[in-house]
Design a protein around this motif. Structure first.
Motif, PDB file in Angstrom:
ATOM      1  N   VAL A  15      -9.392 -18.619  61.316  1.00  0.00           N
ATOM      2  CA  VAL A  15      -8.019 -17.783  60.415  1.00  0.00           C
ATOM      3  C   VAL A  15      -7.966 -18.677  59.241  1.00  0.00           C
ATOM      4  N   LEU A  16      -7.485 -20.036  59.563  1.00  0.00           N
ATOM      5  CA  LEU A  16      -7.158 -20.912  58.477  1.00  0.00           C
ATOM      6  C   LEU A  16      -8.120 -21.176  57.310  1.00  0.00           C
ATOM      7  N   ASN A  17      -9.424 -21.278  57.678  1.00  0.00           N
ATOM      8  CA  ASN A  17     -10.343 -21.211  56.791  1.00  0.00           C
ATOM      9  C   ASN A  17     -10.584 -19.899  55.906  1.00  0.00           C
ATOM     10  N   VAL A  18     -10.406 -18.908  56.492  1.00  0.00           N
ATOM     11  CA  VAL A  18     -10.333 -17.629  55.804  1.00  0.00           C
ATOM     12  C   VAL A  18      -9.195 -17.513  54.780  1.00  0.00           C
ATOM     13  N   ALA A  19      -8.154 -17.647  55.345  1.00  0.00           N
ATOM     14  CA  ALA A  19      -6.895 -17.648  54.595  1.00  0.00           C
ATOM     15  C   ALA A  19      -6.981 -18.477  53.320  1.00  0.00           C
ATOM     16  N   GLU A  20      -7.375 -19.930  53.570  1.00  0.00           N
ATOM     17  CA  GLU A  20      -7.326 -20.721  52.276  1.00  0.00           C
ATOM     18  C   GLU A  20      -8.420 -20.180  51.353  1.00  0.00           C
ATOM     19  N   MET A  21      -9.598 -19.665  51.619  1.00  0.00           N
ATOM     20  CA  MET A  21     -10.533 -19.129  50.904  1.00  0.00           C
ATOM     21  C   MET A  21     -10.048 -18.078  49.910  1.00  0.00           C
ATOM     22  N   LEU A  22      -9.269 -17.146  50.846  1.00  0.00           N
ATOM     23  CA  LEU A  22      -8.697 -16.044  49.928  1.00  0.00           C
ATOM     24  C   LEU A  22      -7.663 -16.466  49.063  1.00  0.00           C
ATOM     25  N   GLU A  23      -6.884 -17.206  49.720  1.00  0.00           N
ATOM     26  CA  GLU A  23      -5.803 -17.774  48.667  1.00  0.00           C
ATOM     27  C   GLU A  23      -6.290 -18.316  47.403  1.00  0.00           C
ATOM     28  N   GLU A  24      -7.270 -18.920  47.537  1.00  0.00           N
ATOM     29  CA  GLU A  24      -7.816 -19.803  46.293  1.00  0.00           C
ATOM     30  C   GLU A  24      -8.232 -18.650  45.217  1.00  0.00           C
ATOM     31  N   GLN A  25      -9.081 -17.903  45.833  1.00  0.00           N
ATOM     32  CA  GLN A  25      -9.528 -16.419  45.191  1.00  0.00           C
ATOM     33  C   GLN A  25      -8.295 -15.969  44.365  1.00  0.00           C
ATOM     34  N   ALA A  26      -7.211 -15.508  45.337  1.00  0.00           N
ATOM     35  CA  ALA A  26      -6.292 -14.708  44.816  1.00  0.00           C
ATOM     36  C   ALA A  26      -5.472 -15.536  43.787  1.00  0.00           C
ATOM     37  N   ARG A  27      -5.510 -16.751  44.011  1.00  0.00           N
ATOM     38  CA  ARG A  27      -4.387 -17.436  42.854  1.00  0.00           C
ATOM     39  C   ARG A  27      -5.201 -17.412  41.429  1.00  0.00           C
ATOM     40  N   SER A  28      -6.414 -17.426  41.601  1.00  0.00           N
ATOM     41  CA  SER A  28      -7.093 -17.548  40.088  1.00  0.00           C
ATOM     42  C   SER A  28      -7.333 -15.926  39.682  1.00  0.00           C
ATOM     43  N   GLU A  29      -7.252 -14.995  40.431  1.00  0.00           N
ATOM     44  CA  GLU A  29      -7.158 -13.470  40.113  1.00  0.00           C
ATOM     45  C   GLU A  29      -5.886 -12.819  39.863  1.00  0.00           C
ATOM     46  N   ILE A  30      -4.756 -13.136  40.492  1.00  0.00           N
ATOM     47  CA  ILE A  30      -3.773 -12.330  40.603  1.00  0.00           C
ATOM     48  C   ILE A  30      -2.572 -13.203  40.049  1.00  0.00           C
ATOM     49  N   PRO A  31      -2.058 -12.804  38.902  1.00  0.00           N
ATOM     50  CA  PRO A  31      -0.823 -13.360  38.221  1.00  0.00           C
ATOM     51  C   PRO A  31       0.220 -13.350  39.267  1.00  0.00           C
ATOM     52  N   MET A  33       0.974 -14.619  42.044  1.00  0.00           N
ATOM     53  CA  MET A  33       0.753 -14.875  43.432  1.00  0.00           C
ATOM     54  C   MET A  33       1.331 -16.549  43.778  1.00  0.00           C
ATOM     55  N   VAL A  34       1.880 -16.583  44.737  1.00  0.00           N
ATOM     56  CA  VAL A  34       2.397 -18.005  45.114  1.00  0.00           C
ATOM     57  C   VAL A  34       1.695 -18.703  46.256  1.00  0.00           C
ATOM     58  N   GLN A  35       1.611 -17.773  47.214  1.00  0.00           N
ATOM     59  CA  GLN A  35       0.776 -18.394  48.420  1.00  0.00           C
ATOM     60  C   GLN A  35       0.415 -17.311  49.247  1.00  0.00           C
ATOM     61  N   PHE A  95       1.082  -7.355  50.928  1.00  0.00           N
ATOM     62  CA  PHE A  95       1.511  -8.242  49.626  1.00  0.00           C
ATOM     63  C   PHE A  95       3.047  -7.985  49.851  1.00  0.00           C
ATOM     64  N   THR A  96       3.718  -9.125  49.743  1.00  0.00           N
ATOM     65  CA  THR A  96       5.372  -9.512  49.902  1.00  0.00           C
ATOM     66  C   THR A  96       6.013 -10.351  49.087  1.00  0.00           C
ATOM     67  N   LEU A  97       7.377 -10.276  49.013  1.00  0.00           N
ATOM     68  CA  LEU A  97       7.939 -11.323  48.404  1.00  0.00           C
ATOM     69  C   LEU A  97       8.749 -12.440  49.132  1.00  0.00           C
ATOM     70  N   GLN A  98       8.376 -12.035  50.594  1.00  0.00           N
ATOM     71  CA  GLN A  98       8.805 -13.022  51.455  1.00  0.00           C
ATOM     72  C   GLN A  98       8.105 -14.080  51.753  1.00  0.00           C
ATOM     73  N   GLY A  99       8.555 -15.341  52.264  1.00  0.00           N
ATOM     74  CA  GLY A  99       7.625 -16.428  52.683  1.00  0.00           C
ATOM     75  C   GLY A  99       7.608 -16.465  54.184  1.00  0.00           C
ATOM     76  N   PRO A 100       7.079 -17.396  54.546  1.00  0.00           N
ATOM     77  CA  PRO A 100       6.735 -17.569  56.102  1.00  0.00           C
ATOM     78  C   PRO A 100       8.054 -17.730  57.153  1.00  0.00           C
ATOM     79  N   GLU A 101       9.142 -18.300  56.309  1.00  0.00           N
ATOM     80  CA  GLU A 101      10.101 -18.707  56.905  1.00  0.00           C
ATOM     81  C   GLU A 101      11.417 -17.474  56.777  1.00  0.00           C
TER      82      GLU A 101
END
Length: 102
Positions: A15-31, A33-35, A95-101
């Motif tokens: 799950v960590l590997n998939v999440a990190e890969m998607l996060e990297e793609q999303a940060r470059s493609e979606i203005p 996007m924080v994390q 998609f959300t505005l909330q963080g993990p905490e």
């Protein structure tokens, strides 16, 4: 916190590997996007998996919403490549505005 079994540790790594890969793609493609963060109960995996893309403000969130299905499909495809089938991809990424905490 209870110690994870070997199987659960493998699930966590996957799950960590998939999440990190998607996060990297999303940060470059979606203005705006924080994390990317996730929540999962390993004893209910993969049904309990929830990935969240956090956005910096409401405007960025609203701009990105039309692409939600595309990202849900990407998550499903990435998990399938790792041998995990998500029965209903729409339940596993949001998609959300909330963080993990929050």
């Amino acid at each position: 916190m209870k110690k994870l079994s070997k199987v659960q540790q493998k699930q966590q790594t996957l799950v960590l590997n998939v999440a990190e890969m998607l996060e990297e793609q999303a940060r470059s493609e979606i203005p705006g996007m924080v994390q990317c963060w996730f929540d999962v109960e390993y004893h209910l995996f993969p049904g309990s998996l929830l990935l969240c893309f956090q956005f910096e403000d409401e405007q960025a969130l609203e701009t990105a919403k039309p692409d939600l299905l595309k990202w849900q499909k990407r998550l499903s495809a990435a998990m399938l490549k790792k041998g995990v089938i998500l029965k209903d991809m729409r339940k596993h990424l949001t998609f959300t505005l909330q963080g993990p905490e929050d």
